[in-house]
Design a protein around this motif. Structure first.
Motif, PDB file in Angstrom:
ATOM      1  N   ASN A 142      21.484  33.635  48.179  1.00  0.00           N
ATOM      2  CA  ASN A 142      21.862  33.118  49.499  1.00  0.00           C
ATOM      3  C   ASN A 142      22.130  34.298  50.448  1.00  0.00           C
ATOM      4  O   ASN A 142      22.141  35.453  50.019  1.00  0.00           O
ATOM      5  N   ASN A 239      37.741  28.269  57.372  1.00  0.00           N
ATOM      6  CA  ASN A 239      38.877  27.740  56.600  1.00  0.00           C
ATOM      7  C   ASN A 239      39.696  28.895  56.026  1.00  0.00           C
ATOM      8  O   ASN A 239      39.455  30.064  56.328  1.00  0.00           O
ATOM      9  N   GLN A 288      39.909  38.209  48.847  1.00  0.00           N
ATOM     10  CA  GLN A 288      39.192  38.121  50.123  1.00  0.00           C
ATOM     11  C   GLN A 288      40.119  38.279  51.323  1.00  0.00           C
ATOM     12  O   GLN A 288      39.685  38.692  52.382  1.00  0.00           O
ATOM     13  N   TYR A 433      21.151  21.296  51.210  1.00  0.00           N
ATOM     14  CA  TYR A 433      21.937  21.950  52.269  1.00  0.00           C
ATOM     15  C   TYR A 433      21.055  22.655  53.290  1.00  0.00           C
ATOM     16  O   TYR A 433      19.923  22.931  53.078  1.00  0.00           O
TER      17      TYR A 433
HETATM   18  N1  CBY Z   1      29.130  34.478  46.375  1.00  0.00           N
HETATM   19  C1  CBY Z   1      28.259  33.473  46.623  1.00  0.00           C
HETATM   20  O1  CBY Z   1      27.067  33.577  46.383  1.00  0.00           O
HETATM   21  C2  CBY Z   1      28.787  32.242  47.286  1.00  0.00           C
HETATM   22  C3  CBY Z   1      28.670  32.333  48.805  1.00  0.00           C
HETATM   23  C4  CBY Z   1      29.294  31.162  49.568  1.00  0.00           C
HETATM   24  C5  CBY Z   1      28.978  31.266  51.054  1.00  0.00           C
HETATM   25  C6  CBY Z   1      30.830  31.122  49.274  1.00  0.00           C
HETATM   26  C7  CBY Z   1      31.184  29.619  49.438  1.00  0.00           C
HETATM   27  C8  CBY Z   1      31.640  32.047  50.160  1.00  0.00           C
HETATM   28  C9  CBY Z   1      32.324  33.161  49.396  1.00  0.00           C
HETATM   29  N2  CBY Z   1      33.192  33.817  50.058  1.00  0.00           N
HETATM   30  O2  CBY Z   1      32.056  33.430  48.256  1.00  0.00           O
HETATM   31  C10 CBY Z   1      28.884  29.749  49.066  1.00  0.00           C
HETATM   32  N3  CBY Z   1      29.978  29.008  48.928  1.00  0.00           N
HETATM   33  C11 CBY Z   1      27.599  29.284  48.841  1.00  0.00           C
HETATM   34  C12 CBY Z   1      26.395  30.145  49.158  1.00  0.00           C
HETATM   35  C13 CBY Z   1      27.344  27.988  48.340  1.00  0.00           C
HETATM   36  C14 CBY Z   1      25.933  27.495  47.941  1.00  0.00           C
HETATM   37  C15 CBY Z   1      25.647  28.024  46.499  1.00  0.00           C
HETATM   38  C16 CBY Z   1      24.190  28.002  46.113  1.00  0.00           C
HETATM   39  C17 CBY Z   1      23.467  29.229  46.597  1.00  0.00           C
HETATM   40  N4  CBY Z   1      22.601  29.060  47.566  1.00  0.00           N
HETATM   41  O3  CBY Z   1      23.684  30.312  46.123  1.00  0.00           O
HETATM   42  C18 CBY Z   1      26.137  25.960  48.015  1.00  0.00           C
HETATM   43  C19 CBY Z   1      25.332  25.136  47.025  1.00  0.00           C
HETATM   44  C20 CBY Z   1      25.827  25.485  49.415  1.00  0.00           C
HETATM   45  C21 CBY Z   1      27.657  25.873  47.761  1.00  0.00           C
HETATM   46  N5  CBY Z   1      28.275  27.028  48.104  1.00  0.00           N
HETATM   47  C22 CBY Z   1      28.263  24.741  47.243  1.00  0.00           C
HETATM   48  C23 CBY Z   1      29.636  24.583  47.192  1.00  0.00           C
HETATM   49  C24 CBY Z   1      30.222  23.349  46.569  1.00  0.00           C
HETATM   50  C25 CBY Z   1      30.227  23.508  45.034  1.00  0.00           C
HETATM   51  C26 CBY Z   1      30.082  22.190  44.329  1.00  0.00           C
HETATM   52  C27 CBY Z   1      29.687  22.355  42.891  1.00  0.00           C
HETATM   53  N6  CBY Z   1      28.474  21.924  42.549  1.00  0.00           N
HETATM   54  O4  CBY Z   1      30.432  22.823  42.061  1.00  0.00           O
HETATM   55  C28 CBY Z   1      31.637  23.306  47.242  1.00  0.00           C
HETATM   56  C29 CBY Z   1      32.738  22.860  46.280  1.00  0.00           C
HETATM   57  C30 CBY Z   1      31.543  22.403  48.495  1.00  0.00           C
HETATM   58  C31 CBY Z   1      31.427  20.890  48.200  1.00  0.00           C
HETATM   59  N7  CBY Z   1      32.256  20.111  48.836  1.00  0.00           N
HETATM   60  O5  CBY Z   1      30.629  20.457  47.426  1.00  0.00           O
HETATM   61  C32 CBY Z   1      31.781  24.794  47.719  1.00  0.00           C
HETATM   62  N8  CBY Z   1      30.556  25.417  47.672  1.00  0.00           N
HETATM   63  C33 CBY Z   1      32.952  25.404  48.184  1.00  0.00           C
HETATM   64  C34 CBY Z   1      34.215  24.609  48.429  1.00  0.00           C
HETATM   65  C35 CBY Z   1      33.011  26.810  48.470  1.00  0.00           C
HETATM   66  C36 CBY Z   1      34.301  27.546  48.836  1.00  0.00           C
HETATM   67  C37 CBY Z   1      35.240  27.699  47.631  1.00  0.00           C
HETATM   68  C38 CBY Z   1      36.681  27.547  48.029  1.00  0.00           C
HETATM   69  C39 CBY Z   1      37.618  27.346  46.845  1.00  0.00           C
HETATM   70  N9  CBY Z   1      38.876  27.376  47.124  1.00  0.00           N
HETATM   71  O6  CBY Z   1      37.221  27.183  45.739  1.00  0.00           O
HETATM   72  C40 CBY Z   1      33.749  28.877  49.477  1.00  0.00           C
HETATM   73  C41 CBY Z   1      34.678  30.076  49.334  1.00  0.00           C
HETATM   74  C42 CBY Z   1      32.381  29.047  48.680  1.00  0.00           C
HETATM   75  C43 CBY Z   1      32.566  29.735  47.329  1.00  0.00           C
HETATM   76  N10 CBY Z   1      32.004  27.631  48.437  1.00  0.00           N
HETATM   77 CO1  CBY Z   1      30.183  27.226  48.255  1.00  0.00          CO
HETATM   78  C44 CBY Z   1      33.463  28.602  50.965  1.00  0.00           C
HETATM   79  C45 CBY Z   1      34.722  28.359  51.793  1.00  0.00           C
HETATM   80  O7  CBY Z   1      35.293  27.283  51.720  1.00  0.00           O
HETATM   81  N11 CBY Z   1      35.147  29.299  52.585  1.00  0.00           N
HETATM   82  C46 CBY Z   1      28.714  35.770  45.892  1.00  0.00           C
HETATM   83  C47 CBY Z   1      29.220  36.151  44.534  1.00  0.00           C
HETATM   84  C48 CBY Z   1      28.725  37.513  44.131  1.00  0.00           C
HETATM   85  O8  CBY Z   1      30.608  36.181  44.578  1.00  0.00           O
END
Ligand code: CBY
Length: 433
Positions: A142, A239, A288, A433
């Motif tokens: 991503n 957030n 973070q 997404y």
């Molecule tokens: N880290 C990464 O690669 C993750 C990058 C990130 C932007 C990340 C948030 C931010 C961060 N600081 O790490 C991210 N999420 C991504 C890219 C993604 C996608 C993952 C797939 C991909 N393309 O690589 C995707 C699918 C869009 C995604 N996140 C999904 C989800 C849901 C997970 C559900 C599941 N199947 O388990 C969820 C729970 C949202 C939902 N309602 O379904 C989700 N993410 C959340 C909530 C979060 C936050 C976590 C907060 C927490 N307290 O646990 C987040 C910090 C994060 C991790 N996602 Co994503 C974003 C936020 O709220 N600020 C690099 C690695 C080397 O560390």
């Protein structure tokens, strides 16, 4: 007054007119540093300083100067072994974070790190990400990770193409968005990466067309605008979890916005309040937010600069265990749980202990009906990530995932940390997404 007496006064006046850096203004004062104790405590506890997941924690502790020399030496030695043994299977962003953590500062003598070899491997992983974009514009992982890649390649003199960076990091690119919602975490890391690239061009380290520099400058300006548009009433940026990295992005780009567009003290005070209320209990979440509160950014990473060692500021030992799982009490609660695939919904009512998290509900449902509710999860630095439900696998190339919702609202926490309430309507939904 004689002229020679006036000089120091004029100097003082001029000094007071120089605008102070946002990061200086916003950093937590010496007296208030004890407010950060819970964060450092969470991060330093032994369970979370192991494995590749420790990268962000290490980076944060080292940037903030929270380790003593022995702790640093021990953790770094352990971490080098981890990186060496897992490198081929690491994602590009994981390796980038590992490089940033190892090279955050110059550690104790006697530890030698082969940066050029690691950076070369990162260059290859980044190339593979870009190659994957040829098909339908989606990288292997991503844009959050691509931003970390460019940041590490830029800071550690790796190989990357500036015109390509200028092309792919356009703020309109779909990869900055999940469900049309701008990802503040992603935008903020991209600003840090682009700022590094911009600095390397203006300092003459990187020769490129002025058109690329103008484009990069413009991307930073637009991304900052988008980050500021996600400022909430209470001062957070996006957030709670995205606020720390967004603060870093705003620190390094203060000439792209007016002082009245962001009152950093308001954001900082809100974060301090959240810490006092027990927020940031997850090591990655603590990692973070910490650098920004110390007035630091990932651009302060410098492998040639000696580490600053705190003298056991908080007297925290690496052995001290800390519990991150919420207390589960004996009483039972009932919740609704559904798996939704397109228009088909399979629902079950399950009984779990009060204080349980989303994952416990999924486990209970699976136990009761494996045919409908089987699932698998993968451990990440944010806790378990649900990869398959009923054998259907999430896939970054198709931008599919299992979305978690409660009462129709997407969760801002993962399956391992969202505490469920009696009567909740919980859902995992097959989404794009
Ligand atoms: N880290 C990464 O690669 C993750 C990058 C990130 C932007 C990340 C948030 C931010 C961060 N600081 O790490 C991210 N999420 C991504 C890219 C993604 C996608 C993952 C797939 C991909 N393309 O690589 C995707 C699918 C869009 C995604 N996140 C999904 C989800 C849901 C997970 C559900 C599941 N199947 O388990 C969820 C729970 C949202 C939902 N309602 O379904 C989700 N993410 C959340 C909530 C979060 C936050 C976590 C907060 C927490 N307290 O646990 C987040 C910090 C994060 C991790 N996602 Co994503 C974003 C936020 O709220 N600020 C690099 C690695 C080397 O560390």
């Amino acid at each position: 007054m004689r002229q020679s007496h006036q000089l120091p006064l004029v100097g003082l006046l001029l000094f007071s007119l120089i605008p102070r850096q946002q990061c200086e203004i916003c950093k937590v004062s010496k007296e208030n540093k004890t407010a950060l104790k819970p964060l450092v405590h969470t991060m330093i506890s032994s369970n979370y300083t192991k494995g590749i997941q420790a990268a962000k924690v290490l980076l944060s502790l080292r940037l903030g100067g929270f380790l003593n020399q022995n702790q640093d030496q021990h953790l770094i030695e352990q971490f080098i072994l981890t990186v060496r043994s897992t490198e081929p299977s690491l994602t590009s962003g994981q390796l980038a974070l590992a490089i940033l953590a190892l090279g955050a500062c110059k550690g104790p003598d006697g530890i030698s790190i082969n940066y050029s070899e690691l950076v070369k491997k990162l260059g290859n992983k980044y190339k593979a990400e870009i190659k994957n974009m040829d098909h339908d514009g989606n990288p292997l992982t991503n844009y959050y990770q691509l931003s970390l890649d460019v940041l590490a390649l830029c800071l550690f003199s790796g190989n990357y193409s500036v015109p390509k960076v200028a092309e792919i990091f356009k703020p309109g690119n779909k990869n900055y968005y999940f469900h049309k919602q701008f990802s503040v975490d992603t935008g903020a890391t991209a600003v840090l990466a682009l700022t590094c690239v911009k600095r390397s061009i203006t300092s003459g380290q990187n020769k490129t067309d002025t058109k690329d520099l103008d484009n990069i400058d413009n991307h930073i300006k637009l991304l900052i605008r988008k980050i500021l548009s996600q400022k909430t009433e209470n001062g957070l940026l996006g957030n709670r979890e995205s606020t720390g990295e967004a603060m870093q992005a705003l620190f390094v780009s203060s000439n792209y916005y007016n002082r009245n567009q962001w009152v950093c003290q308001k954001t900082r005070n809100r974060v301090l309040k959240e810490i006092s209320q027990g927020a940031f209990r997850m090591p990655t979440a603590a990692a973070q937010i910490l650098p920004a509160l110390m007035g630091k950014t990932y651009l302060d990473v410098n492998k040639d600069f000696s580490c600053v060692y705190g003298s056991d500021i908080f007297h925290i030992s690496t052995q001290e265990p800390i519990s991150v799982t919420p207390a589960v009490s004996a009483s039972q609660i009932k919740v609704n749980y559904s798996v939704v695939i397109n228009n088909a919904k399979d629902r079950i009512v399950v009984s779990v202990a009060n204080g349980s998290v989303f994952l416990n509900v999924m486990e209970q449902a699976q136990k009761e009906n494996a045919a409908l509710f089987s699932f698998t999860a993968e451990e990440t630095s944010w806790g378990p990530y649900i990869t398959t439900v009923r054998g259907i696998k999430a896939n970054t190339t198709d931008r599919t995932y299992w979305e978690l919702l409660s009462n129709g609202e997407p969760l801002s926490k993962g399956a391992g940390s969202y505490v469920v309430h009696a009567g909740d309507d919980l859902e995992v939904r097959w989404s794009t997404y």
